[in-house]
Design an enzyme around this catalytic site. Structure first.
Site, PDB file in Angstrom:
ATOM      1  N   ARG A 102       0.881  -1.184   0.000  1.00  8.31           N
ATOM      2  CA  ARG A 102       0.000   0.000   0.000  1.00  8.31           C
ATOM      3  C   ARG A 102       0.910   1.223   0.000  1.00  8.31           C
ATOM      4  O   ARG A 102       1.652   1.448   0.966  1.00  8.31           O
ATOM      5  CB  ARG A 102      -0.907  -0.005   1.235  1.00  8.31           C
ATOM      6  CG  ARG A 102      -1.598   1.331   1.446  1.00  8.31           C
ATOM      7  CD  ARG A 102      -2.717   1.274   2.448  1.00  8.31           C
ATOM      8  NE  ARG A 102      -3.874   0.585   1.913  1.00  8.31           N
ATOM      9  CZ  ARG A 102      -5.093   0.658   2.430  1.00  8.31           C
ATOM     10  NH1 ARG A 102      -5.322   1.381   3.507  1.00  8.31           N
ATOM     11  NH2 ARG A 102      -6.090  -0.002   1.889  1.00  8.31           N
ATOM     12  N   HIS A 129      -7.247   0.808  -6.513  1.00  7.98           N
ATOM     13  CA  HIS A 129      -7.476  -0.067  -5.369  1.00  7.98           C
ATOM     14  C   HIS A 129      -8.134  -1.347  -5.899  1.00  7.98           C
ATOM     15  O   HIS A 129      -9.323  -1.595  -5.689  1.00  7.98           O
ATOM     16  CB  HIS A 129      -8.406   0.662  -4.385  1.00  7.98           C
ATOM     17  CG  HIS A 129      -8.393   0.102  -2.990  1.00  7.98           C
ATOM     18  ND1 HIS A 129      -7.616  -0.963  -2.610  1.00  7.98           N
ATOM     19  CD2 HIS A 129      -9.096   0.469  -1.884  1.00  7.98           C
ATOM     20  CE1 HIS A 129      -7.834  -1.229  -1.335  1.00  7.98           C
ATOM     21  NE2 HIS A 129      -8.719  -0.374  -0.876  1.00  7.98           N
ATOM     22  N   GLN A 132     -10.111  -3.899  -3.721  1.00  9.82           N
ATOM     23  CA  GLN A 132     -11.405  -3.345  -3.334  1.00  9.82           C
ATOM     24  C   GLN A 132     -12.416  -3.498  -4.483  1.00  9.82           C
ATOM     25  O   GLN A 132     -13.525  -3.982  -4.292  1.00  9.82           O
ATOM     26  CB  GLN A 132     -11.240  -1.859  -2.977  1.00  9.82           C
ATOM     27  CG  GLN A 132     -12.524  -1.204  -2.487  1.00  9.82           C
ATOM     28  CD  GLN A 132     -12.929  -1.712  -1.119  1.00  9.82           C
ATOM     29  OE1 GLN A 132     -12.136  -1.709  -0.197  1.00  9.82           O
ATOM     30  NE2 GLN A 132     -14.166  -2.155  -0.993  1.00  9.82           N
ATOM     31  N   ASP A 225     -17.165   7.099  -1.560  1.00 10.75           N
ATOM     32  CA  ASP A 225     -15.895   6.932  -0.847  1.00 10.75           C
ATOM     33  C   ASP A 225     -15.588   8.279  -0.197  1.00 10.75           C
ATOM     34  O   ASP A 225     -16.264   9.294  -0.484  1.00 10.75           O
ATOM     35  CB  ASP A 225     -14.805   6.524  -1.852  1.00 10.75           C
ATOM     36  CG  ASP A 225     -13.449   6.219  -1.209  1.00 10.75           C
ATOM     37  OD1 ASP A 225     -13.378   6.111   0.032  1.00 10.75           O
ATOM     38  OD2 ASP A 225     -12.461   6.097  -1.962  1.00 10.75           O
ATOM     39  N   CYS A 265     -16.382   1.622   0.399  1.00 12.58           N
ATOM     40  CA  CYS A 265     -15.218   0.773   0.677  1.00 12.58           C
ATOM     41  C   CYS A 265     -14.820   0.831   2.150  1.00 12.58           C
ATOM     42  O   CYS A 265     -14.144  -0.074   2.642  1.00 12.58           O
ATOM     43  CB  CYS A 265     -14.052   1.195  -0.195  1.00 12.58           C
ATOM     44  SG  CYS A 265     -13.625   2.933  -0.059  1.00 12.58           S
ATOM     45  N   ARG A 293     -13.577  -8.776   1.503  1.00 16.25           N
ATOM     46  CA  ARG A 293     -12.154  -8.474   1.251  1.00 16.25           C
ATOM     47  C   ARG A 293     -11.318  -9.704   1.617  1.00 16.25           C
ATOM     48  O   ARG A 293     -10.370 -10.043   0.926  1.00 16.25           O
ATOM     49  CB  ARG A 293     -11.695  -7.268   2.091  1.00 16.25           C
ATOM     50  CG  ARG A 293     -12.326  -5.922   1.732  1.00 16.25           C
ATOM     51  CD  ARG A 293     -11.889  -5.411   0.380  1.00 16.25           C
ATOM     52  NE  ARG A 293     -10.450  -5.267   0.267  1.00 16.25           N
ATOM     53  CZ  ARG A 293      -9.742  -4.229   0.725  1.00 16.25           C
ATOM     54  NH1 ARG A 293     -10.351  -3.225   1.306  1.00 16.25           N
ATOM     55  NH2 ARG A 293      -8.425  -4.175   0.573  1.00 16.25           N
TER      56      ARG A 293
HETATM   57  N1   CP Z   1     -11.303  -0.251   2.235  1.00 14.97           N
HETATM   58  C1   CP Z   1     -10.034  -0.316   2.689  1.00 14.97           C
HETATM   59  O1   CP Z   1      -9.078  -0.533   1.923  1.00 14.97           O
HETATM   60  O2   CP Z   1      -9.897  -0.146   4.027  1.00 14.97           O
HETATM   61  P1   CP Z   1      -8.524   0.083   4.805  1.00 14.97           P
HETATM   62  O3   CP Z   1      -7.985   1.420   4.353  1.00 14.97           O
HETATM   63  O4   CP Z   1      -8.900   0.066   6.247  1.00 14.97           O
HETATM   64  O5   CP Z   1      -7.573  -1.013   4.451  1.00 14.97           O
HETATM   65  N1  NVA Z   2      -9.941   6.566  -1.498  1.00  8.35           N
HETATM   66  C1  NVA Z   2      -9.591   6.168  -0.146  1.00  8.35           C
HETATM   67  C2  NVA Z   2      -9.828   4.706   0.009  1.00  8.35           C
HETATM   68  C3  NVA Z   2      -9.539   4.155   1.378  1.00  8.35           C
HETATM   69  C4  NVA Z   2      -9.745   2.682   1.457  1.00  8.35           C
HETATM   70  C5  NVA Z   2      -8.148   6.531   0.156  1.00  8.35           C
HETATM   71  O1  NVA Z   2      -7.287   6.353  -0.727  1.00  8.35           O
HETATM   72  O2  NVA Z   2      -7.869   6.995   1.253  1.00  8.35           O
END
Ligand code: CP
Ligand code: NVA
Length: 309
Positions: A102, A129, A132, A225, A265, A293
């Site tokens: 990430r 993502h 997701q 989101d 999400c 997930r």
């Molecule tokens: N939806 C999602 O990716 O959640 P986190 O940021 O908690 O991993």
């Molecule tokens: N768009 C959000 C998604 C979090 C799971 C972010 O990148 O923070």
């Protein structure tokens, strides 16, 4: 599955997505059958940004299949600062069988994937993502059936990483996605171009509008989101003003089809992008998405490891 890595849904074929869904469904129904599926394997989890769902579900998912996990906490320290991304990849590939990353920059995930000989999974970058998006479409197959061709989905809010993955997923699966976002916050033009090219083959429709009511009109599911993604926190106040007409309210949901579902999400900010009486109501499937997930990422890890053995 012919791929080495999972960087973007756009790299998957429709057939590979269906294979992920079939494996996910079987893993969900019969988790014990997979208790040794990754026995002896190791997974590195590199996180530059916070996470609840992605971290927990990759860790548990790998463990439930007999693998062990190493969590690399890079929060506050960007990958590539202490040593190069390339060196990190060349070290990790000697010890682990899968790398989940990430990152702030999508380029970092790409560099890890291009350098490491083991599969690299994008656990969210500023661009996309994919885990997701795959989970969300899998969750919809559970709700409405396996064939999502012509399924009408609206995504209301920021044209961000999550939106990009939903657009790519719609294009591959023949779904109809309408993005409703403020002017200047549209999804990337490149994403739209790639997805629309794919859509010509699958019958998908990809629309972008700047009116939330037009976006939601007649759809079977409404997705939103956060307005300020991780890395954009400094813009939170400014975005709150710009995005407030795009809040998912009960009034907005009334424009959707009867029995339309609500999706997110997570994490969610009640009172910003969604009202509590929508996300906490019975039309909301956000915790089904969160649960899935786990199952979807188990399928992704398993299929990538098997393809690269
Ligand atoms: N939806 C999602 O990716 O959640 P986190 O940021 O908690 O991993
Ligand atoms: N768009 C959000 C998604 C979090 C799971 C972010 O990148 O923070």
């Amino acid at each position: 599955m012919a791929l080495k890595d999972l960087i973007s849904i756009s790299h998957l074929t429709t057939k590979e997505i269906r294979q992920i869904f079939t494996t996910t469904a079987d893993l969900k129904a019969h988790p014990r059958n997979y208790a040794e599926a990754l026995a002896g394997c190791s997974v590195a989890l590199i996180f530059e940004k916070p996470s609840l769902r992605t971290r927990v579900t990759f860790d548990l998912g790998a463990t439930q299949m007999g693998a062990s996990c190493v969590y690399l906490d890079h929060q506050g320290v960007r990958i590539g600062e202490r040593e190069s991304v390339k060196d990190m990849a060349l070290n990790l590939e000697r010890w682990v069988d899968v790398i989940v990353a990430r990152t702030y920059s999508h380029e970092t995930v790409i560099e890890l994937a291009e350098t490491a000989s083991v599969p690299v999974i994008n656990g969210l970058s500023e661009f996309s993502h994919p885990c997701q998006g795959l989970t969300d479409y899998f969750t919809l197959t559970e709700k409405v059936g396996a064939d999502l061709r012509g399924f009408r989905l609206a995504y209301v809010g920021d044209g961000n990483n999550t939106a990009h993955s939903l657009i790519f997923g719609a294009a591959k699966l023949g779904a109809h996605i309408r993005i409703g976002c403020p002017k200047g916050y549209e999804p990337s033009a490149d994403v739209l171009k790639t997805a629309r090219k794919e859509a010509r083959k699958t019958g998908a429709k990809i629309e972008v509008v700047n009116d939330p009511y037009e976006a939601v009109d007649g759809v079977q599911a409404v997705y939103t989101d956060v307005w300020a993604s991780m890395g954009f926190e400094a813009e939170t106040e400014r975005r709150r003003e710009i995005f407030s007409p795009f809040r998912v309210t009960r009034k907005l949901m009334k424009t959707a089809a009867k029995d339309a579902l609500f999706m997110h999400c997570l994490p969610a900010h009640r009172g910003d992008e969604v009202d509590a009486d929508v996300i906490d109501s019975k039309i909301s499937i956000v915790y089904d998405e969160a649960e899935n997930r786990l199952h979807t990422q188990k399928a992704i890890m398993l299929l990538l490891v098997r393809a690269n053995q």
